[in-house]
Design a protein around this motif. Sequence first.
Motif, PDB file in Angstrom:
ATOM      1  N   VAL A 102     -14.350  -2.465 -19.821  1.00  0.00           N
ATOM      2  CA  VAL A 102     -13.098  -2.242 -19.122  1.00  0.00           C
ATOM      3  C   VAL A 102     -13.335  -2.425 -17.631  1.00  0.00           C
ATOM      4  O   VAL A 102     -14.472  -2.273 -17.152  1.00  0.00           O
ATOM      5  N   LYS A 103     -12.265  -2.754 -16.898  1.00  0.00           N
ATOM      6  CA  LYS A 103     -12.354  -2.885 -15.443  1.00  0.00           C
ATOM      7  C   LYS A 103     -11.197  -2.131 -14.834  1.00  0.00           C
ATOM      8  O   LYS A 103     -10.022  -2.408 -15.108  1.00  0.00           O
ATOM      9  N   TYR A 104     -11.517  -1.106 -14.016  1.00  0.00           N
ATOM     10  CA  TYR A 104     -10.476  -0.270 -13.411  1.00  0.00           C
ATOM     11  C   TYR A 104     -10.161  -0.732 -11.994  1.00  0.00           C
ATOM     12  O   TYR A 104     -11.028  -0.741 -11.123  1.00  0.00           O
ATOM     13  N   GLU A 105      -8.908  -1.127 -11.804  1.00  0.00           N
ATOM     14  CA  GLU A 105      -8.379  -1.459 -10.479  1.00  0.00           C
ATOM     15  C   GLU A 105      -6.979  -0.855 -10.418  1.00  0.00           C
ATOM     16  O   GLU A 105      -6.745   0.202 -11.003  1.00  0.00           O
ATOM     17  N   MET A 106      -6.062  -1.491  -9.700  1.00  0.00           N
ATOM     18  CA  MET A 106      -4.683  -0.995  -9.701  1.00  0.00           C
ATOM     19  C   MET A 106      -4.132  -0.986 -11.123  1.00  0.00           C
ATOM     20  O   MET A 106      -3.466  -0.035 -11.541  1.00  0.00           O
ATOM     21  N   THR A 107      -4.412  -2.033 -11.855  1.00  0.00           N
ATOM     22  CA  THR A 107      -4.044  -2.123 -13.274  1.00  0.00           C
ATOM     23  C   THR A 107      -5.306  -2.377 -14.074  1.00  0.00           C
ATOM     24  O   THR A 107      -6.099  -3.264 -13.737  1.00  0.00           O
ATOM     25  N   ASP A 176       0.329  11.753  -7.265  1.00  0.00           N
ATOM     26  CA  ASP A 176       1.054  10.531  -6.892  1.00  0.00           C
ATOM     27  C   ASP A 176       0.400   9.735  -5.773  1.00  0.00           C
ATOM     28  O   ASP A 176       0.340   8.505  -5.852  1.00  0.00           O
ATOM     29  N   PRO A 177      -0.117  10.390  -4.707  1.00  0.00           N
ATOM     30  CA  PRO A 177      -0.817   9.591  -3.690  1.00  0.00           C
ATOM     31  C   PRO A 177      -2.011   8.818  -4.259  1.00  0.00           C
ATOM     32  O   PRO A 177      -2.220   7.652  -3.916  1.00  0.00           O
ATOM     33  N   LEU A 178      -2.781   9.459  -5.159  1.00  0.00           N
ATOM     34  CA  LEU A 178      -3.920   8.771  -5.767  1.00  0.00           C
ATOM     35  C   LEU A 178      -3.457   7.623  -6.658  1.00  0.00           C
ATOM     36  O   LEU A 178      -3.999   6.516  -6.608  1.00  0.00           O
ATOM     37  N   LEU A 182      -4.435   3.884  -5.536  1.00  0.00           N
ATOM     38  CA  LEU A 182      -5.554   3.339  -6.300  1.00  0.00           C
ATOM     39  C   LEU A 182      -5.174   2.886  -7.704  1.00  0.00           C
ATOM     40  O   LEU A 182      -6.012   2.347  -8.426  1.00  0.00           O
ATOM     41  N   GLY A 183      -3.925   3.118  -8.108  1.00  0.00           N
ATOM     42  CA  GLY A 183      -3.482   2.696  -9.438  1.00  0.00           C
ATOM     43  C   GLY A 183      -4.200   3.449 -10.546  1.00  0.00           C
ATOM     44  O   GLY A 183      -4.475   4.642 -10.445  1.00  0.00           O
ATOM     45  N   ASP A 184      -4.558   2.724 -11.581  1.00  0.00           N
ATOM     46  CA  ASP A 184      -5.217   3.349 -12.729  1.00  0.00           C
ATOM     47  C   ASP A 184      -6.582   3.924 -12.364  1.00  0.00           C
ATOM     48  O   ASP A 184      -7.036   4.898 -12.964  1.00  0.00           O
ATOM     49  N   GLN A 185      -7.234   3.326 -11.371  1.00  0.00           N
ATOM     50  CA  GLN A 185      -8.527   3.849 -10.932  1.00  0.00           C
ATOM     51  C   GLN A 185      -8.370   5.263 -10.363  1.00  0.00           C
ATOM     52  O   GLN A 185      -9.248   6.117 -10.524  1.00  0.00           O
TER      53      GLN A 185
END
Length: 450
Positions: A102-107, A176-178, A182-185
Amino acid sequence: MTKFSRPFWVANSVELLERLAYYAVFIVITLYLSNVWGFSDVEAGFISGVFSATLYLLPTFAGAYADKIGFRSAIMIAFGLLTLGYGGLGLLPTLLESAGLVKYEMTTSFNGLDTSPLRWTIVPVLTLIVIGGSFIKAVISGTVARETTTETRARGYAVFYMMVNIGAFMGKTVVDPLRKSLGDQGLVYLNFFSAGMTLLAFVAVFFMYKSVKTEGQGKSFAELGKGLLKVLGNGRLIILILIISGFWMIQSQMYATMPKYVIRMIGAEASPGWYANVNPLIIFVCVNFITSLMKKQTALTSMTIGMLIIPLSALAMSFGTQIGAEYILGLHPVAFMMIVGIALQAIAECFISPRYLEYFSMQAPKGEEGLYLGFSHLHSFISYLFAFGLSGFLLEKYCPDPRKFASKADFVAATSHAHYIWYVFVGIGLISVIALLIYGYVTRKTASKQ
């Protein structure tokens, strides 16, 4: 303030930290399971439901064991397990990312995790949180019972409930700020924050918690078993638990349905953490006032008023997609009506929860406060087990994931009856109100005959 002991205030302070950690994670638990681990709506609902339901089942047994080993030891075990559990929820996804699944970024980009059996490695980590949290449920509310008198108990539980909701407000504020930055991350990093809060609570208990109220400590397991059977044999308490479960089935939708519902119906700019924060904010402001207002009324009368309010909250939530206006006071109508519904839930909770805990504590013999207050949480076991599972099916039927559709028009057509979700919970609320009115009538009639 001076009526309460130091252990009372230490217990309530660490409860604030525990609630801060818990609600930061729990408000987005279904998003975390779907966006970070790749579970479907139904799977995420099932896992969340079993997780939260078990968290409220085990206090019945953890509370009895806490009476035996002492509240201080029980709280330290609890915060140790919670720190490991929350830390694991943050660390485990990073290990899976290192393995290339898996790769965690905004999505999140899934490279096999969403179909891999390794998804289920989350279960033992959640188990640590369940066991740790089960001790907290029984011991902190049990401490309030032990450290207050008949005259101060209602106010003591109002203070306890106020601290719970300060923690809930602070925890949800972080989310919400996180998520937006950072999205899903951000959903992964959130767990390290929660682990830090429970570690701080562990240190506070180690240095500051010491109580002289040790009734029941050192009991044998045979004595614990007899006490548990005695509580299970109290038909009046069992029936009340079942009725109050209707309230919690609706209230739990703030976590089970609301986050996905508002993000899908409004868009990524929705702020479910802030909408949910209306609940602890109103409870913080109103709980002491409402408790004082109702102090001359019975606990049952106060609970009945709250149960009359709760179906209205679900009805208000259903109006979000039915209002023609584009914005109401600068808010999307779905967001505005969700806030109204959550506010009504909070007012209902002020009437119900402190007096419900008081009612149970009054039934507890000396030395069995942990057992009885642990047992009082069974309503959430029943409600969360059904509410989260029901939520997953309702979301897939009436408000499915937009990523499953080729065009926006297809998604709009699929969600044209999204408000039907809330009609189900209006019905549950109405049934619960009628049941509590009948319960009150029967118990008053029985009491007058005696």
